[in-house]
Scaffold this motif. Structure first.
Motif, short mmCIF file in Angstrom:
data_model
loop_
_atom_site.label_atom_id
_atom_site.label_comp_id
_atom_site.label_asym_id
_atom_site.label_seq_id
_atom_site.Cartn_x
_atom_site.Cartn_y
_atom_site.Cartn_z
N VAL A 136 -2.92 -37.06 -35.01
CA VAL A 136 -4.26 -36.62 -35.37
C VAL A 136 -4.65 -37.24 -36.71
O VAL A 136 -3.86 -37.27 -37.65
CB VAL A 136 -4.33 -35.09 -35.48
CG1 VAL A 136 -5.67 -34.63 -36.07
CG2 VAL A 136 -4.13 -34.46 -34.10
N LEU A 137 -5.87 -37.75 -36.77
CA LEU A 137 -6.48 -38.19 -38.01
C LEU A 137 -7.58 -37.19 -38.32
O LEU A 137 -8.48 -36.98 -37.50
CB LEU A 137 -7.06 -39.60 -37.86
CG LEU A 137 -7.71 -40.20 -39.09
CD1 LEU A 137 -6.65 -40.56 -40.13
CD2 LEU A 137 -8.53 -41.45 -38.73
N GLN A 138 -7.53 -36.55 -39.49
CA GLN A 138 -8.51 -35.53 -39.84
C GLN A 138 -8.87 -35.61 -41.31
O GLN A 138 -7.99 -35.66 -42.18
CB GLN A 138 -7.97 -34.12 -39.54
CG GLN A 138 -8.97 -33.02 -39.90
CD GLN A 138 -8.42 -31.62 -39.69
OE1 GLN A 138 -9.17 -30.71 -39.34
NE2 GLN A 138 -7.15 -31.41 -39.91
N CYS A 139 -10.15 -35.61 -41.60
CA CYS A 139 -10.62 -35.59 -42.98
C CYS A 139 -10.30 -34.24 -43.61
O CYS A 139 -10.38 -33.20 -42.96
CB CYS A 139 -12.12 -35.84 -43.02
SG CYS A 139 -12.82 -35.84 -44.69
N SER A 140 -9.95 -34.27 -44.89
CA SER A 140 -9.66 -33.02 -45.62
C SER A 140 -10.83 -32.05 -45.56
O SER A 140 -10.64 -30.83 -45.60
CB SER A 140 -9.33 -33.33 -47.08
OG SER A 140 -8.24 -34.21 -47.19
N GLY A 141 -12.05 -32.57 -45.49
CA GLY A 141 -13.24 -31.73 -45.51
C GLY A 141 -13.74 -31.31 -44.14
O GLY A 141 -14.83 -30.72 -44.03
N ASN A 142 -12.98 -31.59 -43.08
CA ASN A 142 -13.41 -31.15 -41.76
C ASN A 142 -13.53 -29.63 -41.75
O ASN A 142 -12.58 -28.92 -42.09
CB ASN A 142 -12.40 -31.60 -40.70
CG ASN A 142 -12.96 -31.56 -39.30
OD1 ASN A 142 -14.15 -31.77 -39.09
ND2 ASN A 142 -12.10 -31.32 -38.33
N GLY A 143 -14.70 -29.12 -41.39
CA GLY A 143 -14.97 -27.68 -41.46
C GLY A 143 -15.66 -27.26 -42.75
O GLY A 143 -15.91 -26.08 -42.97
N ARG A 144 -16.04 -28.23 -43.58
CA ARG A 144 -16.71 -27.91 -44.85
C ARG A 144 -18.07 -27.23 -44.63
O ARG A 144 -18.51 -26.41 -45.46
CB ARG A 144 -16.91 -29.19 -45.66
CG ARG A 144 -17.67 -28.98 -46.97
CD ARG A 144 -17.88 -30.29 -47.70
NE ARG A 144 -16.65 -30.78 -48.30
CZ ARG A 144 -16.26 -32.05 -48.29
NH1 ARG A 144 -17.00 -32.96 -47.68
NH2 ARG A 144 -15.14 -32.41 -48.88
N ALA A 145 -18.73 -27.54 -43.54
CA ALA A 145 -20.07 -27.00 -43.30
C ALA A 145 -20.09 -25.48 -43.21
O ALA A 145 -21.14 -24.86 -43.34
CB ALA A 145 -20.65 -27.58 -42.00
N PHE A 146 -18.93 -24.85 -43.00
CA PHE A 146 -18.88 -23.41 -42.82
C PHE A 146 -18.69 -22.64 -44.12
O PHE A 146 -18.76 -21.41 -44.11
CB PHE A 146 -17.76 -23.06 -41.85
CG PHE A 146 -17.84 -23.79 -40.53
CD1 PHE A 146 -18.93 -23.63 -39.69
CD2 PHE A 146 -16.83 -24.65 -40.13
CE1 PHE A 146 -19.03 -24.30 -38.49
CE2 PHE A 146 -16.90 -25.33 -38.93
CZ PHE A 146 -18.00 -25.16 -38.10
N PHE A 147 -18.43 -23.32 -45.22
CA PHE A 147 -18.22 -22.63 -46.50
C PHE A 147 -19.55 -22.13 -47.04
O PHE A 147 -20.51 -22.90 -47.17
CB PHE A 147 -17.56 -23.57 -47.51
CG PHE A 147 -16.09 -23.80 -47.28
CD1 PHE A 147 -15.14 -23.15 -48.05
CD2 PHE A 147 -15.66 -24.67 -46.28
CE1 PHE A 147 -13.78 -23.36 -47.85
CE2 PHE A 147 -14.31 -24.89 -46.06
CZ PHE A 147 -13.37 -24.24 -46.84
N GLU A 148 -19.59 -20.87 -47.41
CA GLU A 148 -20.85 -20.26 -47.81
C GLU A 148 -21.32 -20.69 -49.20
O GLU A 148 -22.51 -20.61 -49.50
CB GLU A 148 -20.74 -18.73 -47.74
CG GLU A 148 -20.58 -18.22 -46.32
CD GLU A 148 -20.47 -16.70 -46.25
OE1 GLU A 148 -20.36 -16.08 -47.33
OE2 GLU A 148 -20.49 -16.16 -45.14
N HIS A 149 -20.42 -21.16 -50.07
CA HIS A 149 -20.86 -21.53 -51.42
C HIS A 149 -21.48 -22.91 -51.48
O HIS A 149 -21.94 -23.35 -52.52
CB HIS A 149 -19.69 -21.43 -52.42
CG HIS A 149 -18.64 -22.48 -52.25
ND1 HIS A 149 -17.65 -22.40 -51.29
CD2 HIS A 149 -18.40 -23.62 -52.93
CE1 HIS A 149 -16.85 -23.45 -51.39
NE2 HIS A 149 -17.29 -24.21 -52.37
#
Length: 405
Positions: A136-149
């Protein structure tokens, strides 16, 4: 539970106020179905593919910028390998000139911190050994869109990840050929070959990452992906691949590998890609984005379906260890049922597609998945909030709302 699909993600990138509405509370599932895309947002989400990646399948990706391209959630499919023309792109710097690909075998890499330092071409590396590993190749920020801040950076949802067959020479074989690494070395430090902007301290901009020496056991120097020459967009002519580690450590256009006693002082290592509390600056004593944790998400269907038998598909991986099981919930995590893995197990670093067959009546279903690895580590319900929005593997964030009619 929070949910978002890639269409909504793309539209909110250029409208921060809209993103706060979509991600700001418990009513997310309702918000997704009630808030239409504006004409402006529809136009803004259709950015053109950059020249170096113009061959990508335009309808399967979201172009966030010239350096960031995301795979749409429903473009993953149910296969184990991510098609190269659908795989996400994340560049920290513009890639080298396309001319480097005209004679890829001539690309040189310098090996330091070994008993016999040397400069080797790709052609010479090919004579040392060859191996294929699926990882798997995955960016560290994958899922960043869900952070509320609202952390800065590309607002990846689920599409900054893919599963790739990498072919190259095991780094350990190269190092053995050069007499082994020198005593006292603790890190493998990889340096990228991008052209650096003039007039700046190189340490501020160079892509140079250090990982623990333990990564030597499975790192490879790759010149192919998915049985084709490694394209420029993904690090060709040569890239170091460290299976199980976040993408930033898989340095593209790698021009030097050094065994070092300390981590590099380059900004991308010393303060970048660190897990730190919201509002704090990065520092070398904070956890670095190295090994990936267990993670999964549903890939299809993503928004609407018909009543009757439905096949719910997704992907799951354990980072550096194999998976034990995958579970699915149709009610936002109140109850869980076992899903089953699809296809062959392609190794501990690959993801496992999964499927869950269910008979659905008309209504709204809030679907989440939860993976567990062989060490008993299970996806957490909640993310670990951090300044840059890194490492999100929470099952609640990665859910989706399915309307069945």
């Amino acid at each position: 539970m929070k949910a978002i699909d890639n269409t909504e993600t793309a539209s909110c990138l250029t409208n921060p106020g809209r993103r706060r509405v979509l991600l700001g509370g418990a009513g997310t599932f309702a918000a997704l179905s009630l808030i239409p895309l504006s004409p402006l947002a529809r136009a803004e989400e259709k950015l053109a593919l950059p020249d170096y990646a113009v061959w990508k399948e335009a309808d399967a990706v979201i172009v966030h910028s010239k350096k960031t391209i995301e795979t749409k959630r429903d473009a993953i499919g149910s296969g184990g390998i991510t098609s190269t023309d659908r795989l996400y792109v994340r560049n920290n710097l513009p890639p080298p000139s396309a001319e480097v690909m005209t004679n890829a075998d001539a690309w040189e890499i310098r090996i330091e911190g070994v008993n016999r330092p040397a400069t080797l071409t790709v052609a010479e590396l090919k004579k040392i050994g060859v191996e294929t590993v699926v990882a798997v190749l995955q960016c560290s920020g994958n899922g960043r869109a869900f952070f509320e801040h609202g952390p800065g950076g590309t607002q990846w949802a689920t599409g900054a990840a893919g599963c790739v067959a990498w072919t190259g020479v095991p780094l350990k074989q190269v190092i053995d050929r050069l007499g082994g690494y020198q005593a006292g070395m603790q890190y493998i430090t990889s340096t990228g070959g991008e052209t650096l902007p003039e007039g700046l301290d190189q340490k501020l901009v160079v892509v140079e990452r250090s990982v623990p020496l333990r990564a030597l056991d499975h790192a490879i120097l790759a010149w192919e992906m998915n049985d084709e020459p490694l394209p420029l967009a993904h690090g060709g002519p040569l890239r170091i691949v460290i299976p199980g580690y976040f993408g930033v450590n898989n340095v593209k256009y790698v021009k030097q590998i050094a065994f070092t006693e300390q981590q590099t002082t380059a900004k991308i290592q010393a303060s970048g890609y660190r897990i730190r509390p919201v509002g704090e600056k990065g520092a070398p004593d904070q956890p670095s984005m190295w090994e990936m944790p267990v993670k999964s998400w549903v890939t299809s269907p993503v928004s609407r379906s018909k009543a009757g038998i439905n096949m719910i598909y997704g992907v799951a991986f354990g980072g550096t260890v194999p998976l034990e099981k995958i579970e699915l919930s149709m009610d936002a995590g109140k109850t869980w049922q076992a899903a089953r893995f699809l296809g062959a197990d392609m190794g501990p670093y690959a993801w496992r597609p999964f499927v869950f067959a269910t008979d659905l009546k008309p209504g709204t279903y809030e679907i989440v998945s939860r993976a567990t690895d062989i060490n008993g580590q299970t996806q957490p319900k909640h993310r670990t909030d951090n300044e840059r929005g890194y490492g999100n593997n929470s099952w609640s964030d990665h859910g989706l709302s399915l309307q069945v009619s």
